[in-house]
Every structure is written in structure tokens, then in C-alpha cells.
Design a protein around this motif. Sequence first.
Motif, short mmCIF file in Angstrom:
data_model
loop_
_atom_site.label_atom_id
_atom_site.label_comp_id
_atom_site.label_asym_id
_atom_site.label_seq_id
_atom_site.Cartn_x
_atom_site.Cartn_y
_atom_site.Cartn_z
N ILE A 1 -14.29 18.74 -0.49
CA ILE A 1 -13.02 18.15 -0.93
C ILE A 1 -13.07 17.93 -2.44
N ARG A 2 -12.10 18.51 -3.12
CA ARG A 2 -12.07 18.40 -4.57
C ARG A 2 -11.81 16.96 -4.99
N GLY A 3 -12.55 16.52 -6.00
CA GLY A 3 -12.36 15.19 -6.54
C GLY A 3 -13.11 14.10 -5.82
N SER A 4 -13.75 14.44 -4.69
CA SER A 4 -14.44 13.42 -3.91
C SER A 4 -15.80 13.05 -4.49
N GLY A 5 -16.30 13.88 -5.40
CA GLY A 5 -17.64 13.68 -5.94
C GLY A 5 -18.61 14.70 -5.40
N THR A 6 -18.36 15.18 -4.20
CA THR A 6 -19.25 16.21 -3.63
C THR A 6 -19.11 17.52 -4.39
N ASP A 7 -17.91 17.78 -4.92
CA ASP A 7 -17.73 18.99 -5.73
C ASP A 7 -18.57 18.89 -7.01
N ARG A 8 -18.67 17.70 -7.56
CA ARG A 8 -19.49 17.50 -8.76
C ARG A 8 -20.96 17.77 -8.45
N VAL A 9 -21.42 17.31 -7.28
CA VAL A 9 -22.80 17.53 -6.88
C VAL A 9 -23.08 19.02 -6.69
N LEU A 10 -22.12 19.75 -6.13
CA LEU A 10 -22.30 21.19 -5.96
C LEU A 10 -22.38 21.90 -7.31
N ARG A 11 -21.61 21.47 -8.28
CA ARG A 11 -21.69 22.08 -9.61
C ARG A 11 -23.05 21.82 -10.26
N LEU B 1 0.83 -1.20 0.00
CA LEU B 1 0.00 0.00 0.00
C LEU B 1 0.86 1.26 0.00
N ASP B 2 0.39 2.26 -0.70
CA ASP B 2 0.92 3.62 -0.59
C ASP B 2 -0.25 4.49 -0.14
N ALA B 3 -0.22 4.90 1.12
CA ALA B 3 -1.35 5.64 1.70
C ALA B 3 -1.05 7.13 1.84
N ARG B 4 -0.11 7.62 1.07
CA ARG B 4 0.28 9.04 1.19
C ARG B 4 -0.51 9.94 0.25
N HIS B 5 -1.65 9.50 -0.18
CA HIS B 5 -2.36 10.20 -1.24
C HIS B 5 -3.57 10.98 -0.72
N HIS B 6 -3.98 11.96 -1.51
CA HIS B 6 -5.35 12.44 -1.50
C HIS B 6 -6.01 11.88 -2.76
N ILE B 7 -7.27 12.21 -2.99
CA ILE B 7 -8.01 11.55 -4.06
C ILE B 7 -7.35 11.76 -5.42
N LEU C 1 -5.57 26.94 1.09
CA LEU C 1 -6.02 25.56 1.12
C LEU C 1 -7.20 25.35 0.19
N PHE C 2 -7.99 26.40 -0.03
CA PHE C 2 -9.20 26.27 -0.83
C PHE C 2 -9.10 27.07 -2.12
N ASP C 3 -9.70 26.53 -3.17
CA ASP C 3 -9.99 27.32 -4.36
C ASP C 3 -11.43 27.79 -4.25
N ILE C 4 -11.66 29.02 -4.61
CA ILE C 4 -12.99 29.61 -4.49
C ILE C 4 -13.79 29.35 -5.78
N ILE C 5 -14.95 28.73 -5.63
CA ILE C 5 -15.86 28.55 -6.75
C ILE C 5 -16.94 29.61 -6.62
N SER C 6 -16.90 30.61 -7.47
CA SER C 6 -17.78 31.76 -7.35
C SER C 6 -19.19 31.44 -7.84
N PRO C 7 -20.18 32.16 -7.32
CA PRO C 7 -21.54 32.02 -7.86
C PRO C 7 -21.57 32.38 -9.33
N ASP D 1 -6.26 19.26 -0.47
CA ASP D 1 -5.28 19.02 0.59
C ASP D 1 -5.88 18.73 1.95
N LEU D 2 -7.19 18.83 2.08
CA LEU D 2 -7.84 18.57 3.36
C LEU D 2 -8.52 17.21 3.34
N GLU D 3 -8.63 16.61 4.52
CA GLU D 3 -9.44 15.41 4.67
C GLU D 3 -10.69 15.78 5.47
N VAL D 4 -11.58 14.81 5.66
CA VAL D 4 -12.89 15.08 6.25
C VAL D 4 -12.77 15.67 7.65
#
Length: 488
Positions: free
Chosen positions: A157-167, A88-94, A480-486, A183-186
Motif C-alpha cells: 500500500i502506497r504511503g503506508s511506510g511499507t513502500d518506503r521499506v521496500l525502496r 470524523l471523516d473516514a472516507r480516506h486512504h492514507i 490498481l497498482f503502479d509497478i516499481i521496476s527492479p 486504492d487498496l486496503e489490507v
Amino acid sequence: MPELDSRILLSRLRLAALLLLGVVLCLAPYRHYKPASGLLEAVRERDFISIHTRNTPTTYYEGRHGPTGFEYELMRRFADFLGVSLTLDARHHIQSALDTVREEGDLAAASLPLDLTQQDLIYSRPILDLQPLLVYRRGLPPVNSPEGLAGLTIGTIRGSGTDRVLRELQAEHPELGWQESSDLEVAELLGRVENGSLDAAVLFEHQFRINRIFFPGVERGFPLGKPLTMAWAFPAQGGLGLQQEANRFLAGLQRDGWLDELVARHFGHDDYLEYVGARVFIDHLNERLPTYAELFREAARNTGFDWKLLAALGYQESHWNPEATSPTGVRGLMMLTLPTAGEMGVEDRLDPAQSVNGGARYLRQLKERLPESIQGDDRLYMAMAAYNVGLGHLYDARTITEEMGGNPDSWEDVREALPLLQKHEWHSKTRHGYARGGEPVIYVRNIRRYYEILTYVDRSQQQYLQLNELANGEDDGAPLFDIISPLL
């Protein structure tokens, strides 16, 4: 004649070219087919499978008995299914797990949402439904619908799928904006909601269930959109062989019911503690435990127990209150009876150091006095039950267990018999008589839960302890965050 020889030579060259073309055409399907099983063959040839994952409580982490986590248990079983070992390599984010598996490694298993738009990747069959969930900071007006998100600072969290739902939601509510980070976890995301850096966050329901105990200042909001699907990702250039074996493996687990059992074991216990009790526990963990943590560590060094287990027992006994006194006369941080204190050489039960040391030695003594046939965790749990109800009553419960056809060396069986000590038809036949046998069952269950929480905080939530530093402005200044504007 030379002209004839040249024609013959040319004819032969043409024939050779045609034969070569035929070979190439014949091999073309073979060259296309070979990669389809190439990665699977490579895994079996090298005798191990290389997996990219994340160090989170829902994927993989180091537990009391070694590596554990929902996806880790799946990975380990899959390796066994293939007859190979596991690396295993567990040093990743998504995103880094996906990017890396495209270039090296055999699969990515990192709570990944199925995303057919990803280039150069193929996915396994569905493993788990992922229901996006909006959570918000306690004290804000209740957030029960998308209309309530206006004006809130939301993170995900980017790439988790929740960002897709927000879009997708933004298409219907163009006034919606949010922040997203790779770069953040839950735990960190929830910590920022609790400390006020964010008003709300979007994560998955099972992630909130397993983390909510640590963040009592975060409220459940409402489900956001339709469930997504968790799946494993494979490099497309490796062909279909490994993916097909994974699908066969996962289908078997689902058919046998083991997958549902695993989901329930890891994500089904949202009743860790009653919610008010959870807030009290976290408050005491932050305010009281630091005063006594070194006493528990010292006692652990002297007795061989995990210090967090002793701390969990101490919390169950007194809520880490060194002056606690019960109506029955047990006193102190470890709530020792007067006879037990005398046996352990404890002169002052209200002295925290003496109490912790005496309680730890008493637990060890109980554990040592149990029959050798009781092994592993069963031995520990029965020793803890005896700490609460007494060794004699525990032996009575073991006798009842045997009479009922159970295994007296199994805590799972003995805990079913203990409450029977409250019933006359059972306790009248025992040596030590009546006992409030339901209490040690709850007692052991609670200690195990406190211990799980303390272990999680101590081990995999260094981020949890760092949240206060972030809240106090001790950040490195990197965004840490990218801003997704309205859209409006």
C-alpha cells in the motif's frame, strides 16, 4: 513659518513611521506565536475536533455497539481530554488523509507512519511500533529472507511506510521490484495474495494478525527491516498547540498503562482460532452458511437477537450441519435436547428451520429467566453459558462466585467460578452438583469469536466478498497498482 511647519510635519511623520515600525516589530513575534496555539484555540472555540481517518479494522469501523477501532478509541479519548466533541471523516486512504489535513481538519489518524519528509505537516509523539512483514501465498516455497523474493509478484500500500521499506531494501537488492497502490486496503491486498493475483505482500505485523483469520491461504513470511512508528499528523500552519496537547495526552496514556492495554485488546489476540480451525471455519462460512443465513435472519427478527450471533451459536453447536448428532442425543443444527425441543414445539430436530427457530427461542427464554440484576453483555453471555451447561449449573456458579467475593452479575467473575463445578469440594455444596464447568467458558468464548468474525465479514469486509469478483476478472479495468521496476 511655512517652512518650519513643513519641517515639524515631516518630523512628526518620521516619528509616526518609527512608532509604526516599532509596533510592527513588536507584533511580529506575536503574529508568529499566535498560530502556534491558533488551531487548538479554534478547536476549543468551536467545541469539536475534526479528524481524517480510514475505515479499517485497525483504525475505525462500526462495531456491534457503535464506532470502534484502535485509533478511534484514542481519538475519542483525546476529544474527551480536550473537552470537545468528535467529528470524523473516514472516507480516506492514507495519502488523501494527509493531503486533506493540510487544507482542512485538525489532525489525521489513519495508521500513519511517521514521515518527517512530508511537507507542511507536523507529527505527534510515537503511538505504536509498526513492524513491516512479508507474507506469501500458501503453496509457494517458504519465503524466509529477502533473497527469496526474486521472481515474486509483490504488492503493498502506497504511503503506508511499507513502500518506503521496500525502496530501502531495493538499494541492497536491486533486482527487487513490486506493485503499490493507494486504492487498496489490507484485506484486499491479502485477498489478492490468496487468489493468486499477487504472490506476496508487505504489510504490518499487527495488520496481519487481525486479518489472518479471513485469509487462511496466506502464510507469514519474515519481518522486513526495522520497525516504523505510527503517529498522528497535524497541519503545520496550525501551530504547535494541538500537537503539544496530543503529546501530553499520549504520554499520560502510556504512563498509566492504558495504551498498552488498548494495543493488547485490539492486536494481541492472534489466537482467535487454531489455524487449521480457521481454515475450516472460512470454508464453512463460504460453503455452508449461505444455505442457512436466511433462517438465522428470520429467527433473529422473531427473537430480537443479531442474526450473526445466532449463526455463531449454530456454528459452535454443529458447524452448521443440520444432521449433527452427539453421543448424548442432542441433534440438529442448534443441537437441541429432546426435552428442549418438546418445550419449544420442535417436532423434527433435523429440520434446519425448526432447529434454528427453536434454538433462538430457547436462548431468548434463558435470557429472560435470568435475574434482572444481570445487565447488558453479561446477561447475554450467561444466557449462552446456560444454553450449554443448563440454567441450574449457571446459578450454582453464581452462588460460588458470591462465596468467593466476586460479583454474581458479572460474566467475568462467573466464568472464573464455572470450572470449579468440576471439583468435588465445590460442586458437593451446590444444588445441582457436578458439571463440566470449563466447557461453557470455552463455549461462550468461541461464540464471541465466531460472532466477531461474522460481524467483520458482514460489515467492514464488503471488499472481502468482492475479491471473488476481482478474481473472476470482473474488474473495471482501472490499474490498481503502479509497478516499481527492479533497478537492474
